[in-house]
Design a protein around this motif. Structure first.
Motif, PDB file in Angstrom:
ATOM      1  N   PHE A   1       0.816  -1.224   0.000  1.00 16.37           N
ATOM      2  CA  PHE A   1       0.000   0.000   0.000  1.00 16.37           C
ATOM      3  C   PHE A   1       0.836   1.254   0.000  1.00 16.37           C
ATOM      4  N   ARG A   2       1.957   1.216   0.763  1.00 20.14           N
ATOM      5  CA  ARG A   2       2.650   2.473   1.054  1.00 20.14           C
ATOM      6  C   ARG A   2       4.095   2.502   0.579  1.00 20.14           C
TER       7      ARG A   2
ATOM      8  N   GLY B  47     -12.863   3.254   8.784  1.00 18.09           N
ATOM      9  CA  GLY B  47     -14.081   3.642   9.508  1.00 18.09           C
ATOM     10  C   GLY B  47     -14.998   2.466   9.735  1.00 18.09           C
ATOM     11  N   GLU B  48     -14.704   1.294   9.117  1.00 17.52           N
ATOM     12  CA  GLU B  48     -15.538   0.101   9.318  1.00 17.52           C
ATOM     13  C   GLU B  48     -14.873  -0.839  10.322  1.00 17.52           C
TER      14      GLU B  48
ATOM     15  N   THR C 262       4.365  -5.577   7.770  1.00 16.78           N
ATOM     16  CA  THR C 262       3.366  -4.518   7.900  1.00 16.78           C
ATOM     17  C   THR C 262       4.022  -3.244   8.418  1.00 16.78           C
ATOM     18  N   SER C 263       3.489  -2.107   7.928  1.00 14.38           N
ATOM     19  CA  SER C 263       4.096  -0.806   8.251  1.00 14.38           C
ATOM     20  C   SER C 263       3.667  -0.304   9.618  1.00 14.38           C
TER      21      SER C 263
ATOM     22  N   TYR D 117      -4.739   1.031  12.415  1.00 17.38           N
ATOM     23  CA  TYR D 117      -5.290   0.463  13.656  1.00 17.38           C
ATOM     24  C   TYR D 117      -6.610  -0.228  13.364  1.00 17.38           C
TER      25      TYR D 117
HETATM   26  C1  BV8 Z   1     -11.586   0.879  12.791  1.00 15.39           C
HETATM   27  C2  BV8 Z   1      -8.813  -2.012   2.781  1.00 15.39           C
HETATM   28  C3  BV8 Z   1     -13.060   1.010  14.671  1.00 15.39           C
HETATM   29  C4  BV8 Z   1      -8.739  -3.256   2.084  1.00 15.39           C
HETATM   30  C5  BV8 Z   1      -7.535  -1.314   4.658  1.00 15.39           C
HETATM   31  C6  BV8 Z   1     -11.008   8.219  11.804  1.00 15.39           C
HETATM   32  C7  BV8 Z   1     -12.224   7.588  11.558  1.00 15.39           C
HETATM   33  C8  BV8 Z   1     -12.364   6.206  11.620  1.00 15.39           C
HETATM   34  C9  BV8 Z   1     -11.262   5.429  11.926  1.00 15.39           C
HETATM   35  C10 BV8 Z   1     -10.065   6.055  12.134  1.00 15.39           C
HETATM   36  C11 BV8 Z   1      -9.914   7.429  12.093  1.00 15.39           C
HETATM   37  N1  BV8 Z   1      -8.614   7.732  12.377  1.00 15.39           N
HETATM   38  C12 BV8 Z   1      -7.935   6.588  12.588  1.00 15.39           C
HETATM   39  C13 BV8 Z   1      -8.799   5.571  12.444  1.00 15.39           C
HETATM   40  C14 BV8 Z   1      -8.522   4.181  12.527  1.00 15.39           C
HETATM   41  C15 BV8 Z   1      -8.234   3.705  11.107  1.00 15.39           C
HETATM   42  C16 BV8 Z   1      -6.763   3.907  10.883  1.00 15.39           C
HETATM   43  O1  BV8 Z   1      -5.984   3.159  11.442  1.00 15.39           O
HETATM   44  N2  BV8 Z   1      -6.396   4.907  10.077  1.00 15.39           N
HETATM   45  C17 BV8 Z   1      -4.971   5.139   9.863  1.00 15.39           C
HETATM   46  C18 BV8 Z   1      -4.752   5.628   8.435  1.00 15.39           C
HETATM   47  C19 BV8 Z   1      -4.475   6.128  10.911  1.00 15.39           C
HETATM   48  N3  BV8 Z   1      -8.609   2.311  11.081  1.00 15.39           N
HETATM   49  C20 BV8 Z   1      -9.829   1.954  10.676  1.00 15.39           C
HETATM   50  O2  BV8 Z   1     -10.652   2.692  10.211  1.00 15.39           O
HETATM   51  C21 BV8 Z   1     -10.151   0.474  10.878  1.00 15.39           C
HETATM   52  N4  BV8 Z   1     -11.409   0.366  11.555  1.00 15.39           N
HETATM   53  O3  BV8 Z   1     -10.758   1.538  13.373  1.00 15.39           O
HETATM   54  O4  BV8 Z   1     -12.844   0.589  13.311  1.00 15.39           O
HETATM   55  C22 BV8 Z   1     -12.538  -0.077  15.572  1.00 15.39           C
HETATM   56  C23 BV8 Z   1     -11.404   0.156  16.356  1.00 15.39           C
HETATM   57  C24 BV8 Z   1     -10.956  -0.853  17.211  1.00 15.39           C
HETATM   58  C25 BV8 Z   1     -11.592  -2.061  17.263  1.00 15.39           C
HETATM   59  C26 BV8 Z   1     -12.703  -2.262  16.464  1.00 15.39           C
HETATM   60  C27 BV8 Z   1     -13.175  -1.284  15.603  1.00 15.39           C
HETATM   61  C28 BV8 Z   1     -10.247  -0.239   9.544  1.00 15.39           C
HETATM   62  C29 BV8 Z   1      -8.864  -0.374   8.967  1.00 15.39           C
HETATM   63  C30 BV8 Z   1      -8.937  -1.218   7.679  1.00 15.39           C
HETATM   64  C31 BV8 Z   1      -8.739  -0.320   6.509  1.00 15.39           C
HETATM   65  N5  BV8 Z   1      -8.644  -1.106   5.283  1.00 15.39           N
HETATM   66  N6  BV8 Z   1      -7.535  -1.839   3.468  1.00 15.39           N
HETATM   67  C32 BV8 Z   1      -7.898  -3.102   0.883  1.00 15.39           C
HETATM   68  O5  BV8 Z   1      -8.127  -2.186   0.089  1.00 15.39           O
HETATM   69  O6  BV8 Z   1      -7.006  -3.921   0.781  1.00 15.39           O
HETATM   70  S1  BV8 Z   1      -6.059  -0.913   5.369  1.00 15.39           S
HETATM   71  C33 BV8 Z   1      -4.730  -1.246   4.379  1.00 15.39           C
HETATM   72  O7  BV8 Z   1      -3.566  -0.837   5.095  1.00 15.39           O
HETATM   73  C34 BV8 Z   1      -4.497  -2.713   4.151  1.00 15.39           C
HETATM   74  O8  BV8 Z   1      -5.650  -3.498   4.200  1.00 15.39           O
HETATM   75  C35 BV8 Z   1      -3.544  -3.132   5.222  1.00 15.39           C
HETATM   76  O9  BV8 Z   1      -4.205  -3.978   6.077  1.00 15.39           O
HETATM   77  C36 BV8 Z   1      -3.270  -1.884   5.975  1.00 15.39           C
HETATM   78  C37 BV8 Z   1      -1.857  -1.825   6.479  1.00 15.39           C
HETATM   79  O10 BV8 Z   1      -1.004  -1.849   5.347  1.00 15.39           O
HETATM   80  P1  BV8 Z   1       0.219  -2.890   5.359  1.00 15.39           P
HETATM   81  O11 BV8 Z   1      -0.336  -4.252   5.189  1.00 15.39           O
HETATM   82  O12 BV8 Z   1       1.071  -2.648   6.538  1.00 15.39           O
HETATM   83  O13 BV8 Z   1       0.952  -2.470   4.036  1.00 15.39           O
HETATM   84  P2  BV8 Z   1       1.942  -1.229   3.844  1.00 15.39           P
HETATM   85  O14 BV8 Z   1       2.105  -1.027   2.381  1.00 15.39           O
HETATM   86  O15 BV8 Z   1       1.489  -0.077   4.701  1.00 15.39           O
HETATM   87  O16 BV8 Z   1       3.316  -1.734   4.468  1.00 15.39           O
HETATM   88  C38 BV8 Z   1       3.969  -2.845   3.890  1.00 15.39           C
HETATM   89  C39 BV8 Z   1       5.157  -3.145   4.793  1.00 15.39           C
HETATM   90  O17 BV8 Z   1       5.808  -4.312   4.275  1.00 15.39           O
HETATM   91  C40 BV8 Z   1       6.194  -2.027   4.805  1.00 15.39           C
HETATM   92  O18 BV8 Z   1       6.587  -1.796   6.144  1.00 15.39           O
HETATM   93  C41 BV8 Z   1       7.351  -2.596   3.970  1.00 15.39           C
HETATM   94  O19 BV8 Z   1       8.605  -2.173   4.475  1.00 15.39           O
HETATM   95  C42 BV8 Z   1       7.192  -4.069   4.179  1.00 15.39           C
HETATM   96  N7  BV8 Z   1       7.684  -4.868   3.053  1.00 15.39           N
HETATM   97  C43 BV8 Z   1       7.590  -4.592   1.724  1.00 15.39           C
HETATM   98  N8  BV8 Z   1       8.131  -5.613   1.020  1.00 15.39           N
HETATM   99  C44 BV8 Z   1       8.539  -6.540   1.911  1.00 15.39           C
HETATM  100  C45 BV8 Z   1       8.250  -6.080   3.207  1.00 15.39           C
HETATM  101  N9  BV8 Z   1       8.553  -6.773   4.312  1.00 15.39           N
HETATM  102  C46 BV8 Z   1       9.141  -7.977   4.136  1.00 15.39           C
HETATM  103  N10 BV8 Z   1       9.441  -8.492   2.928  1.00 15.39           N
HETATM  104  C47 BV8 Z   1       9.165  -7.805   1.804  1.00 15.39           C
HETATM  105  N11 BV8 Z   1       9.483  -8.331   0.601  1.00 15.39           N
END
Ligand code: BV8
Length: 229
Positions: free
Chosen positions: A24-25, A153-154, A177-178, A182
Motif C-alpha cells: 500500500f505504502r 471507519g468500518e 506490515t508498516s 489500527y
Molecule cells: C476501525 C482495505 C473502529 C482493504 C484497509 C477516523 C475515523 C475512523 C477510523 C479512524 C480514524 N482515524 C484513525 C482511524 C482508525 C483507522 C486507521 O488506522 N487509520 C490510519 C490511516 C491512521 N482504522 C480503521 O478505520 C479500521 N477500523 O478503526 O474501526 C474499531 C477500532 C478498534 C476495534 C474495532 C473497531 C479499519 C482499517 C482497515 C482499513 N482497510 N484496506 C484493501 O483495500 O485492501 S487498510 C490497508 O492498510 C491494508 O488493508 C492493510 O491492512 C493496511 C496496512 O497496510 P500494510 O499491510 O502494513 O501495508 P503497507 O504497504 O502499509 O506496508 C507494507 C510493509 O511491508 C512495509 O513496512 C514494507 O517495508 C514491508 N515490506 C515490503 N516488502 C517486503 C516487506 N517486508 C518484508 N518483505 C518484503 N518483501
C-alpha cells in the motif's frame, strides 16, 4: 522456540510483496496511485462506486495471477506442525495464505475473492468483476454487491477472537506490515501487556518497531523460513 506454547502472527502486505502483489505504502504502491479517501471508505463507495469497483476489480483479477511465496509456505508449515495454539491474523485480502495451506487464519480486513451483498448481507465467493452490477448469488438482487473488504471507519472482522488469542499468546510475531493502520498496529502493545515476547520481521523498521523486543530487517522470503525452520 523454547518455552513458547501459543503464537499469534500478524501479517501485512509485505508478506505478499515478493509474490508480485503491490503493497500500500511502498514507492509506487497501491495508495500511491489513489487517495485512500477516494477508494477505501464507505463514503467513497457512495460518492463514486465505479471508481471503487474499478480499483477492486483490477486487484481481484491481479491476485488470481499470483502465487504464494516461501514466506506463506513457511507459515503454513508452522501452522501444520505447531502443537500449541497458533493463529495467523492477516490484514491482507488476498488468498495466498490459504493457497499455501494455512488453516488457522483470520482475514481481519476481509477477502478479495468474496462479494458482499448490501441487501441480504451474505458473502459469496467471487472471482469476476462487480462494476457490471451482477446479481447476488444468494438473494438474486441485482446491483447491490460490494467488495468484501473492511474500509476505513468500518469494524474489522472477528476482533473478539483476535484479542482472545493475543491475550493467551506467549509469542507475537508481526510480518510485513508498516504499523500504519489500527487496530492491527496496536496488537503488539496488547501482546506485551499479556506477557508475550514480540518479534518484528519486516523490510524496514515499522512505525511500531519501538514496541518489539526484537526487530529483524530483510525480505519475508528469507526472514520467515529462517525463523520458522
Ligand atoms: C476501525 C482495505 C473502529 C482493504 C484497509 C477516523 C475515523 C475512523 C477510523 C479512524 C480514524 N482515524 C484513525 C482511524 C482508525 C483507522 C486507521 O488506522 N487509520 C490510519 C490511516 C491512521 N482504522 C480503521 O478505520 C479500521 N477500523 O478503526 O474501526 C474499531 C477500532 C478498534 C476495534 C474495532 C473497531 C479499519 C482499517 C482497515 C482499513 N482497510 N484496506 C484493501 O483495500 O485492501 S487498510 C490497508 O492498510 C491494508 O488493508 C492493510 O491492512 C493496511 C496496512 O497496510 P500494510 O499491510 O502494513 O501495508 P503497507 O504497504 O502499509 O506496508 C507494507 C510493509 O511491508 C512495509 O513496512 C514494507 O517495508 C514491508 N515490506 C515490503 N516488502 C517486503 C516487506 N517486508 C518484508 N518483505 C518484503 N518483501
Amino acid at each position: 522456540m523454547s518455552g513458547v506454547h501459543n503464537i499469534v502472527i500478524l501479517t501485512g502486505a509485505g508478506v505478499s510483496a515478493e509474490s508480485g502483489i503491490d503493497t500500500f505504502r511502498d514507492g509506487g504502491g497501491l495508495w500511491e496511485q489513489h487517495r485512500v479517501e477516494d477508494v477505501a471508505t464507505p463514503e467513497a463507495f457512495v460518492r463514486d462506486p465505479d471508481l471503487v469497483h474499478r480499483f477492486y476489480d483490477a486487484r481481484r483479477a491481479a491476485i488470481q495471477t499470483k502465487q504464494p511465496n516461501a514466506a506463506h509456505a513457511a507459515l503454513a508449515r508452522l501452522d501444520a506442525h505447531w502443537p500449541g495454539e497458533l493463529l495467523i491474523v492477516t490484514q491482507n485480502v488476498d488468498d495466498l495464505h490459504e493457497r499455501a495451506g494455512a488453516k488457522r487464519l483470520i482475514h481481519m480486513h476481509g477477502e478479495h475473492l468474496n462479494a458482499w451483498c448490501t441487501v441480504c448481507d451474505r458473502r459469496s465467493p467471487w472471482t469476476g468483476t462487480l462494476i457490471d452490477r451482477p446479481a447476488c448469488p444468494a438473494c438474486g438482487m441485482v446491483g447491490y454487491l460490494r467488495p468484501d473488504v473492511v474500509w476505513f471507519g468500518e469494524m474489522p472482522y472477528r476482533m473478539d477472537d483476535i484479542y482472545r488469542a493475543i491475550n493467551r499468546a506467549d509469542l507475537f510475531v508481526s510480518i510485513g506490515t508498516s504499523g500504519a493502520v489500527y487496530p492491527a498496529a496496536g496488537f503488539v502493545r496488547e501482546a506485551r501487556q499479556a506477557g508475550a515476547r514480540t518479534l518484528e520481521l519486516n523490510m524496514e523498521p515499522s512505525q511500531g518497531s519501538y514496541w518489539f523486543d526484537e526487530a529483524r530487517q530483510g525480505p519475508a522470503t528469507q526472514l520467515v523460513p529462517q525463523w520458522v525452520d
